[in-house]
Design a protein around this motif. Sequence first.
Motif, mmCIF file in Angstrom:
data_model
loop_
_atom_site.group_PDB
_atom_site.id
_atom_site.type_symbol
_atom_site.label_atom_id
_atom_site.label_comp_id
_atom_site.label_asym_id
_atom_site.label_seq_id
_atom_site.Cartn_x
_atom_site.Cartn_y
_atom_site.Cartn_z
ATOM 1 N N ALA A 152 0.901 -1.307 0.073
ATOM 2 C CA ALA A 152 0.052 0.015 -0.127
ATOM 3 C C ALA A 152 0.863 1.266 0.007
ATOM 4 O O ALA A 152 0.781 2.603 -0.655
ATOM 5 N N GLN A 153 2.012 1.263 0.676
ATOM 6 C CA GLN A 153 2.837 2.432 0.725
ATOM 7 C C GLN A 153 3.478 2.942 -0.615
ATOM 8 O O GLN A 153 3.487 3.834 -1.054
ATOM 9 N N LEU A 154 4.033 1.533 -1.306
ATOM 10 C CA LEU A 154 4.800 1.833 -2.298
ATOM 11 C C LEU A 154 3.533 2.574 -3.649
ATOM 12 O O LEU A 154 3.845 3.291 -4.285
ATOM 13 N N SER A 155 2.392 1.858 -3.409
ATOM 14 C CA SER A 155 1.294 2.116 -4.277
ATOM 15 C C SER A 155 1.055 3.796 -4.052
ATOM 16 O O SER A 155 0.860 4.600 -5.194
ATOM 17 N N THR A 156 1.051 4.132 -2.699
ATOM 18 C CA THR A 156 0.812 5.397 -2.582
ATOM 19 C C THR A 156 1.838 6.235 -3.052
ATOM 20 O O THR A 156 1.601 7.412 -3.571
ATOM 21 N N LEU A 157 3.346 6.144 -2.964
ATOM 22 C CA LEU A 157 4.205 6.749 -3.067
ATOM 23 C C LEU A 157 4.286 7.018 -4.858
ATOM 24 O O LEU A 157 4.379 7.995 -5.000
ATOM 25 N N PHE A 158 3.968 6.123 -5.419
ATOM 26 C CA PHE A 158 4.049 6.307 -6.880
ATOM 27 C C PHE A 158 2.834 6.955 -7.398
ATOM 28 O O PHE A 158 2.739 7.962 -8.230
ATOM 29 N N VAL A 159 1.630 6.899 -6.622
ATOM 30 C CA VAL A 159 0.395 7.868 -7.089
ATOM 31 C C VAL A 159 0.846 9.053 -6.700
ATOM 32 O O VAL A 159 0.528 10.257 -7.584
ATOM 33 N N LEU A 160 1.426 9.453 -5.797
ATOM 34 C CA LEU A 160 1.717 10.847 -5.155
ATOM 35 C C LEU A 160 2.680 11.444 -6.303
ATOM 36 O O LEU A 160 2.617 12.670 -6.838
ATOM 37 N N ALA A 335 -11.789 19.587 -4.042
ATOM 38 C CA ALA A 335 -10.567 18.753 -4.348
ATOM 39 C C ALA A 335 -10.268 17.758 -3.369
ATOM 40 O O ALA A 335 -10.255 16.497 -3.542
ATOM 41 N N GLY A 336 -10.280 18.356 -2.061
ATOM 42 C CA GLY A 336 -9.760 17.209 -0.627
ATOM 43 C C GLY A 336 -10.941 16.395 -0.833
ATOM 44 O O GLY A 336 -10.636 15.353 -0.664
ATOM 45 N N TRP A 337 -12.184 16.710 -0.846
ATOM 46 C CA TRP A 337 -13.174 15.641 -0.726
ATOM 47 C C TRP A 337 -13.184 14.811 -1.966
ATOM 48 O O TRP A 337 -13.386 13.339 -1.444
ATOM 49 N N PHE A 338 -13.044 14.934 -3.077
ATOM 50 C CA PHE A 338 -13.089 13.885 -3.924
ATOM 51 C C PHE A 338 -11.779 13.314 -4.132
ATOM 52 O O PHE A 338 -11.630 12.054 -4.549
ATOM 53 N N LEU A 339 -10.677 13.820 -3.664
ATOM 54 C CA LEU A 339 -9.423 13.211 -3.654
ATOM 55 C C LEU A 339 -9.873 11.825 -2.470
ATOM 56 O O LEU A 339 -9.103 11.069 -2.928
ATOM 57 N N PHE A 340 -10.278 12.213 -1.518
ATOM 58 C CA PHE A 340 -10.549 11.262 -0.147
ATOM 59 C C PHE A 340 -11.443 10.020 -1.099
ATOM 60 O O PHE A 340 -11.363 8.848 -0.896
ATOM 61 N N LEU A 341 -12.798 10.654 -1.787
ATOM 62 C CA LEU A 341 -13.462 9.549 -2.176
ATOM 63 C C LEU A 341 -12.970 8.876 -3.462
ATOM 64 O O LEU A 341 -12.901 7.568 -3.311
ATOM 65 N N VAL A 342 -12.261 9.506 -4.147
ATOM 66 C CA VAL A 342 -11.773 8.766 -5.557
ATOM 67 C C VAL A 342 -10.579 7.786 -5.052
ATOM 68 O O VAL A 342 -10.364 6.855 -5.474
ATOM 69 N N GLY A 343 -9.901 8.152 -3.813
ATOM 70 C CA GLY A 343 -8.792 7.618 -3.438
ATOM 71 C C GLY A 343 -9.303 6.021 -2.906
ATOM 72 O O GLY A 343 -8.324 5.283 -3.037
ATOM 73 N N HIS A 344 -10.479 5.944 -2.501
ATOM 74 C CA HIS A 344 -11.028 4.933 -2.133
ATOM 75 C C HIS A 344 -11.847 4.021 -3.265
ATOM 76 O O HIS A 344 -12.474 3.095 -3.063
ATOM 77 N N LEU A 363 -3.515 6.522 1.354
ATOM 78 C CA LEU A 363 -3.275 7.296 0.162
ATOM 79 C C LEU A 363 -4.382 8.395 0.215
ATOM 80 O O LEU A 363 -4.125 9.665 0.329
ATOM 81 N N PRO A 364 -5.704 8.058 0.436
ATOM 82 C CA PRO A 364 -6.932 9.210 0.396
ATOM 83 C C PRO A 364 -7.029 9.951 1.822
ATOM 84 O O PRO A 364 -7.462 11.095 1.556
ATOM 85 N N GLY A 365 -6.130 9.797 2.897
ATOM 86 C CA GLY A 365 -6.277 10.672 4.123
ATOM 87 C C GLY A 365 -5.818 12.076 3.998
ATOM 88 O O GLY A 365 -6.460 12.759 4.469
#
Length: 649
Positions: A152-160, A335-344, A363-365
Motif C-alpha cells: 500500500a505504501q509503494l502504491s501511494t508513493l508512486f501515485v503521489l 478537491a480534498g473531498w473528491f481526492l478522499f472519495l476517489v482514493g477509495h 493514500l486518501p487520508g
Amino acid sequence: MSFHVTSQQHARILIYVALIGTAFLYWPGLSGPFILDDPFNLDPIQRWLDGQASIAEIIFGNSSGVLGRPVSMASFWVTVASGGMHPFPFKFGNLIIHLVCGLLIWQVVRRILARDTRLAAHAELLGAGVSIVWLLHPINVSTVLYAVQRMAQLSTLFVLASLWVYVSGRTYLEQGHSRKAAVYLFAAFPALLLLGVFSKENAAVAPALCLVIELAYFRNPLDTKQVKGFFGLFLALPCVLALTALLLSPERLIGLYDTRDFTLTERLLSQSRALFEYIGLLLWPRGGAMGVFVDDFATSTSLISPPSTLLAILGLFGVSIFALALRRRAPSLFAGWFLFLVGHGVESTFLPLELYFEHRNYLPGFGLIVALLGLASLATSSKIRLDARLASVLTASVAVLITLCLGLITRDQVLIWRSQESIARHALENRPTSLRAILENTGIAIKNSDYATAMALTRNLTSSDNPRHRLLGHIHSITVECLSGRGGSPDDLESATEERLDKVSLSEVQAFGPLAKAVAEGRCDKAIDASQVGDTIVKILDHTQAQSAASKPKWLMRTAAAQQYMRANRWSDAEAQAELAWQPGADAAVGALLTQVYIHNGKKEKASRVLSQVADRVDGYEIGGQREILRLQQKIDEMTSLKEEAPAS
C-alpha cells in the motif's frame, strides 16, 4: 545585517523537524513482529534463503492481487538480501517510504494550494501543515508497522509522484512549454502509474485523482487536445477495458464473493458506513478504535439495517453535492473531498475485499485534510476580522496542539505494535467480538502453554450468535484439548457438522490445519484420528451445495480431507476428495497430491495425465514445483502396470 526567513524556508524547517519527529515516534515499533498475512506473503523469500525458490519466483509468483505486485515483492527481496529475514529491516524500509510519501504530499499540496486564491498566500506553510498532520496521524501506524503493507505504501508513493508529475506537466502546458509537458504527461506519468499498479492495484486511481485536480484548480479544465488525450488514454480507455473485462469475465474480479459472508450489494451498502468510520478516525483519532483486527465490522444487509447505512449514504451524497456547488468558491474543499472519495475507488467499492481496513486511508487520508482547509477558507468571506498578530498566535497555538495530540496518540499506538502479545491484547480489549482477535489471543495462550485461557476463548466462540464462529469454536477447542494432553472430544466434531454453513471460508481451512497437525503428532490420545477429521470436513462440505466447487476455500477443504484420508489409509476416499479438489483454479500442489493418490492406487494413465496438467500450471522458475514434478514422474515411470487397477480399499 538583517535576516528574513521566507514562508518557504519556514515550511522546510517544519517539514524537516516533522520528519525527524516521525522517525523518533516510530522507532520503538520497528522491532515489532510479523503478523497476519506477513508470513504468507514472505514465505517465497524464506524458501529462497533455504535454496528452495528462485528470485523470479519471489518477484512474479505472488498471488495477492490480479497483477501479482512484482514491484513490492522485489522490494521485499532487496530488504532481505540487504538486511536479513526478520521484522526490523522490513519496518525500517516502511518508515523510510512513509517519510518520502510525506515529502511528496508536501510538494503536491503546496502546488495545488498555490492555485486556490483564498489559500495561495499561505500555500507553503499550509502544504507543510497537511504533510505534518499526515505524517503524524495515528491511523497510519498500522500501515507503516505492518510489513506487507509496504504494498500500500509503494502504491501511494508512486501515485503521489504521478500527481506531482501531472501538476508539473499541466503547468508547463499552461505556460506554453508543450514538449516538456508531453514528457511529463505521456512518459513520466505512465511510467509511475505502472510502477504503482505493479506495487498494488489501487494505484489505478491515479488518473482519476488527476481529473479531480484538473477540475478543481485549472482555469479552463480539459481545454486542450493534450489534456483531453491524457484523460482519454489513461482514464477513459482503462475504464472501458475494465468494464469489458467485468462483463466478459466477471469471475476474475468479483468471483471471490463466493468466499465471503456478504454479497456485492451488501458490500456496497457497507462501504458507506466504512467511509464515515474512516472520516471519524481521521478527524477524531481514538486509539481504541484503531488496529488490524477489524473483522467484526457489521455488514449492512439493507438501507435500514443498520439504520446508519441510509444516513451514511445520504451524508456522502450531501457532502459531495455541497463540494460540487462550491467548486469555484472553495476549490480545495472540492478537491480534498473528491481526492478522499476517489482514493477509495478501488478498495471501497465493488471488489470482494473485506469490509473494513484502516490502511485503505493511507493514500486518501491527505485529501480529507485538504478538504478541511478548503472549508476553513470560506471563513475569509466572513465579516469577522481578527488582528493579524492575534490570528497568527491562534493559528500557531492550534497547530501546536493538533501536532502534540497526534504525536501522543501515535506514540501510544506504536508502543502497542512492539509485540504480538500487546497487539492481540489491545485488539481483544477493544473489539471483543473480533474472531481474529480471539484466535490470535488463543494462539498466544497456546504458545505460552496457558491452555486454560486458550480453552476459555475457544469455548466462548461455541456460544456465539454466528454459526461460523460456533463451528470454529468447536474445532479450535479440540485442538486446544489435544495440545493440553487431555485429548479431544468427538462430540465437538459432531457439533461442528451440525452448524450447516452455506459456504466455507478460509477460516475453516486455517482451523483444520492445527488440528490435523495435532492428530498427526499423536497429541489427541486416539480420541480423534485422521479418519474422523476427514469425515468431519466432508460432512461440513456436504451442506455447501450452493457454493461453487471451484471456490478456493472449498477446494482447499477437499484437499485437507484427502490428506486426512491418506493418513488413515482410506485411499479411495482420498482419491474422491482430491479429484473434487482439482479445480481449474486450484494450486498445482493439489494436482500433485492427486497424482500421488493415483500412483498409490495404481492408476498410471490418470497419474500421467494429471501430472501433465500440473506441469502446465508450474512456471519454469518455480524450483520446488519443478522438483516435485520430476519426483512424481520418476514414481510414475517406476509403475510396472499400464493397466488401471481397482482403487485400494
